[in-house]
Design an enzyme around this catalytic site. Structure first.
Site, short mmCIF file in Angstrom:
data_model
loop_
_atom_site.label_atom_id
_atom_site.label_comp_id
_atom_site.label_asym_id
_atom_site.label_seq_id
_atom_site.Cartn_x
_atom_site.Cartn_y
_atom_site.Cartn_z
N HIS A 206 0.57 -1.59 0.06
CA HIS A 206 -0.04 0.02 0.18
C HIS A 206 1.07 1.30 -0.29
O HIS A 206 1.73 1.49 1.19
CB HIS A 206 -1.04 0.23 1.53
CG HIS A 206 -2.08 -0.87 1.42
ND1 HIS A 206 -2.31 -1.62 0.37
CD2 HIS A 206 -1.56 -2.64 2.35
CE1 HIS A 206 -2.91 -2.59 1.16
NE2 HIS A 206 -2.86 -3.64 2.06
N GLU B 163 -1.27 1.30 7.82
CA GLU B 163 -0.83 -0.01 6.83
C GLU B 163 0.35 0.46 6.19
O GLU B 163 1.06 0.29 6.28
CB GLU B 163 -1.74 -0.95 6.88
CG GLU B 163 -1.09 -2.05 6.27
CD GLU B 163 -1.61 -3.26 5.71
OE1 GLU B 163 -1.53 -4.33 4.37
OE2 GLU B 163 -2.95 -2.85 4.76
N HIS C 86 3.17 -6.50 5.77
CA HIS C 86 1.61 -6.57 5.09
C HIS C 86 0.91 -6.44 7.37
O HIS C 86 1.79 -6.80 8.17
CB HIS C 86 0.42 -6.31 4.72
CG HIS C 86 0.85 -6.68 3.36
ND1 HIS C 86 -0.18 -5.39 2.85
CD2 HIS C 86 1.11 -7.45 1.92
CE1 HIS C 86 0.62 -6.13 1.24
NE2 HIS C 86 0.59 -6.62 0.78
N GLU D 53 1.04 -10.86 6.99
CA GLU D 53 0.58 -10.14 8.26
C GLU D 53 1.44 -10.15 9.18
O GLU D 53 1.21 -10.42 9.78
CB GLU D 53 -0.54 -10.60 7.77
CG GLU D 53 -1.38 -10.75 6.20
CD GLU D 53 -2.32 -9.55 6.34
OE1 GLU D 53 -1.91 -7.77 6.55
OE2 GLU D 53 -2.16 -9.89 5.24
#
Length: 333
Positions: A123, A160, A215, A297
């Site tokens: 992102h 994030e 992430h 993650e």
């Protein structure tokens, strides 16, 4: 994020592998389990911000291959998940103003001299200002999916995208010290993206020896822990992951084991069946990769205890160290 959907597969029992690596891993598993027992006895990672993962920083780069550590894949949003956090969340979104990945400084001499590592910070921080561009559909082999997403955030607004860049920068420093050539798919140096398909191409074009996409999750309160996402066997359209399935699993296992060892964090309690490893077939960043690649993650931003870890600079350094140690272990065989 939801953890069901096309291509989602629960972790499959590992087939025994032969050779020296199997022997080495078998010798290491008891140590990993002992570490996990210590973790459980003290109640898991610290609840205080910055105190999490009180485990000492890694003493070596040897693999801590814990087959019990599993990782969940970035799946579509589950109940309680941030609506902006999607499966491929914040991956490759091509921006017309940036045509090459962020280059690293010259690598130092070290055990990883000659190795290329691509770090994919999930992102771009600017994605939220370019929703039209990141919502456009791109081909991921099995179907078409959004170019990228904005990612999630903690309840207090820590994004994030900010987390992933910070961890990526720390990893770059650590890996360069080992002699690796390190490239980032984005460094907030473009308006948005890159799209998921472009992120995969960056690693492919670099001839990367390992690619890791960073992430943090956006699941419901009470859902805690990290997970590593592995590519499933896909052969459709432009995607053919069959050659990278096994090396990617080896990479993911090394990262998961070292992440537990260094941070003290537990595998996800809501996906992966406690193994810390999840296989996915619907993520463009994995489907289109031709080199070993996994996602991690690092925790759930929507849970207050995990959020306290993710917002701690001291813990992020441990996360970067754990992931980097896993990469080093994988590349050194």
């Amino acid at each position: 994020m939801s953890y069901t959907g096309p291509g989602f597969e629960p972790p499959q029992p590992r087939r025994p592998r032969r050779g020296p690596l199997t022997v080495a891993l078998a010798a290491l598993v008891p140590g990993a389990l002992l570490g996990w027992a210590v973790y459980a006895s003290v109640g898991g990672p610290g609840d205080d911000k910055g105190a999490a993962g009180s485990a000492s920083t890694p003493a070596s780069t040897s693999p801590s291959a814990s087959a019990s550590v599993s990782a969940t894949s970035r799946a579509p949003s589950s109940a309680g998940a941030s609506p902006t956090a999607g499966p491929d969340g914040g991956k490759p979104g091509a921006s017309p103003t940036a045509t090459s990945p962020s280059a690293s400084a010259p690598a130092a001499s070290g055990p990883l001299k000659g190795k290329v590592v691509v770090i994919d910070p999930g992102h771009n921080p600017g994605n939220f200002q370019h929703t039209t561009e990141i919502n456009r559909q791109v081909d991921i082999g099995t179907n078409r999916k959004e170019c990228d997403t904005t990612g999630t955030s903690t309840n207090d607004g820590y994004a994030e995208a900010k987390f992933t860049l910070d961890v990526a920068h720390r990893m770059r420093t650590l890996l360069q010290e080992q002699g690796a050539t390190v490239r980032l798919t984005q460094d907030a140096d473009r308006p948005f993206g890159p799209c998921v398909d472009e992120r995969a191409r960056i690693g492919n074009k670099a001839g990367a020896d390992a690619v890791v996409s960073i992430h943090a999750d956006g699941s419901g309160t009470g859902n805690r822990g990290f997970h590593v996402i592995l590519p499933g066997a896909v052969r459709a359209g432009a995607a053919d992951t069959r050659p990278i399935v096994e090396p990617s699993r080896a990479l993911g296992e090394r990262i998961a084991g070292n992440f537990v060892r260094v941070t003290g964090s537990a595998p996800s309690n809501y996906v992966g069946g406690g193994t810390g490893l999840v296989t996915r077939k619907d993520l463009g960043g994995l489907n289109l990769s031709t080199v070993p690649k996994v996602f991690i993650e690092c925790g759930n931003m929507r849970d207050s205890k995990d959020a306290a870890l993710l917002t701690s600079g001291a813990w992020r350094q441990k996360a970067a160290q754990g992931i980097s140690d896993g990469i080093v272990s994988f590349l050194r065989g």
